[in-house]
Design an enzyme around this catalytic site. Structure first.
Site, PDB file in Angstrom:
ATOM      1  CB  ALA A  72       5.773  -4.820  -0.787  1.00 68.57           C
ATOM      2  CB  THR A  73       8.100   0.149  -3.482  1.00 65.73           C
ATOM      3  OG1 THR A  73       7.640  -1.265  -5.133  1.00 65.73           O
ATOM      4  CG2 THR A  73       8.816   0.545  -4.180  1.00 65.73           C
ATOM      5  CD  GLN A 168       5.598 -12.508  -4.622  1.00 68.72           C
ATOM      6  OE1 GLN A 168       4.938 -13.585  -4.526  1.00 68.72           O
ATOM      7  NE2 GLN A 168       5.854 -11.689  -5.914  1.00 68.72           N
ATOM      8  CB  SER A 184       2.209  -5.398  -1.641  1.00 73.69           C
ATOM      9  OG  SER A 184       1.399  -4.956  -2.728  1.00 73.69           O
ATOM     10  CG  HIS A 186      -0.949  -6.104  -6.230  1.00 83.57           C
ATOM     11  ND1 HIS A 186      -0.517  -6.372  -7.119  1.00 83.57           N
ATOM     12  CD2 HIS A 186       0.227  -5.581  -5.911  1.00 83.57           C
ATOM     13  CE1 HIS A 186       1.111  -6.247  -7.523  1.00 83.57           C
ATOM     14  NE2 HIS A 186       1.193  -5.497  -6.443  1.00 83.57           N
ATOM     15  CB  THR A 222      -6.727  11.610   2.643  1.00 86.14           C
ATOM     16  OG1 THR A 222      -6.082  12.898   3.205  1.00 86.14           O
ATOM     17  CG2 THR A 222      -7.278  10.984   2.978  1.00 86.14           C
ATOM     18  CB  CYS A 304       9.502  -5.183 -10.184  1.00 87.10           C
ATOM     19  SG  CYS A 304       8.173  -6.084  -9.413  1.00 87.10           S
TER      20      CYS A 304
END
Length: 357
Positions: A72-73, A168, A184, A186, A222, A304
């Site tokens: 996401a970053t 979230q 994201s 994960h 890739t 984070c």
């Protein structure tokens, strides 16, 4: 150990793990192909990537494309740095550091204030020269659901694009409409190292890195078929289990609220994803609590920003003092959390806290 830090990361879904193994090697040793190669192994890998793209897209609104990123970053940076024009950027005061730090780095930005209940104030004006508005859907520290529909409307009225960090929210509640949405894998029981930026059809971004331009000319590098496939499988399971997961989380939330009687809740109890329980207890030494309850995995704030020693900018934005913010903990639970685990953790934490005097 009892894991209660679902906002930091989530356990990998078995379905995601199984499909990833097929593309890390494969039963016949041909699953490692480069998805950008023209030969048979490359085409097989590319097919896996495109299936995953469809699975990930199924949780977004219609009428857009999914750009795979490393997380996401990167997705947020692509959206913010790739947004064309010379206007300002407006971001809420409780955004993730990926948004706030990027806004600061770009300069010419404006902060949107937040109410005591943790919701960004939808009545405030957006500056006329704004080119991009960024408001997250569910806050990662306090779980409060933001009025993104209203801010999307305000952005359109001022001619700006709207970016939503839905990390979230994705896979847990329906993702609200936007011009760009960052997610994201994960955080939805997929693998680490992959995320996505959903871009509404008609939105033109500028590439922010040079290279092969593998992802629609916007993102070079890739792709990993294994990571893509794992993300896709996790998204599909989340879509199928959304109601079931939400009901389980609601039961855990209600039990946890009972067991932490006397603790103060940070943020709204109603406008909230109930898999996030951010609590404070006056005088609580959180570092000592973590030491006393080493077998319970919980957070003193956003993972984070852990280790910074700074009070949470989110908790301070909703009016808490630095002392109150440092006396707060965050518990996150979800699909694989059992009621027995939650109860055992709550007993350990409340007892340890009571021994601090």
């Amino acid at each position: 150990m009892i894991y209660l830090d679902y906002q930091a990361t989530t356990p990998l879904a078995p379905e995601a793990r199984d499909v990833m193994m097929q593309w890390l090697d494969g039963p016949d040793g041909t699953g490692f192909g480069n998805p950008h190669s023209p030969h048979r192994m490359g085409r097989m890998a590319a097919a896996a990537v495109e299936l995953a793209r469809e699975q990930v897209a199924a949780l977004f609104p219609p009428g857009g494309q999914v750009i795979f990123t490393s997380g996401a970053t990167e997705a947020i940076n692509l959206a913010m740095r790739g947004c064309p024009g010379d206007g300002a950027i407006s971001v809420s005061a409780i955004e993730h550091a990926a948004v706030l730090d990027t806004a600061q780095a770009l300069g010419n930005w404006h902060e949107l204030n937040v109410a005591a209940d943790g919701q960004c104030n939808a009545k405030q004006d957006i500056p006329a020269n704004t080119k991009l508005v960024a408001v997250m859907q569910v806050n990662n520290e306090i779980g409060v659901i933001q009025p993104t529909v209203e801010f999307h409307r305000k952005a359109k009225e001022t001619g700006a694009l709207f970016l939503c960090d839905a990390v979230q929210a994705y896979g847990k509640i329906p993702v609200a409409g936007a011009d760009m949405i960052a997610v994201s894998a994960h955080k939805v029981h997929g693998p680490k190292g992959i995320g996505a930026l959903w871009v509404r059809n008609g939105v033109e971004l500028e590439a922010v890195q040079t290279g092969g331009g593998q992802e629609a000319g916007l993102r070079s590098g890739t792709l990993s078929p294994a990571l893509c496939a794992g993300f896709g499988a996790a998204a599909q399971v989340a879509k199928e289990r959304m109601e079931e997961d939400a009901a389980h989380v609601e039961a855990l939330w209600n039990r946890a609220r009972d067991m932490f009687d006397g603790w103060e809740l940070n943020g709204s109890a109603e406008a909230r994803w109930h898999g996030n329980l951010n609590l404070r207890k006056d005088g609580l030494d959180v570092a000592r609590l973590m030491s006393d309850c080493r077998d319970v995995m919980f957070s003193a704030g956003s993972a984070c920003a852990s280790g910074s020693g700074r009070p949470s900018h989110v908790l301070q934005a909703i009016g808490l003092t630095a002392k109150q913010a440092k006396s707060s903990i965050r518990l996150g639970f979800g699909r694989y959390t059992t009621m027995e685990e939650l109860e055992a953790a709550a007993e350990k934490l409340t007892y340890a806290a009571s021994q601090q005097g």
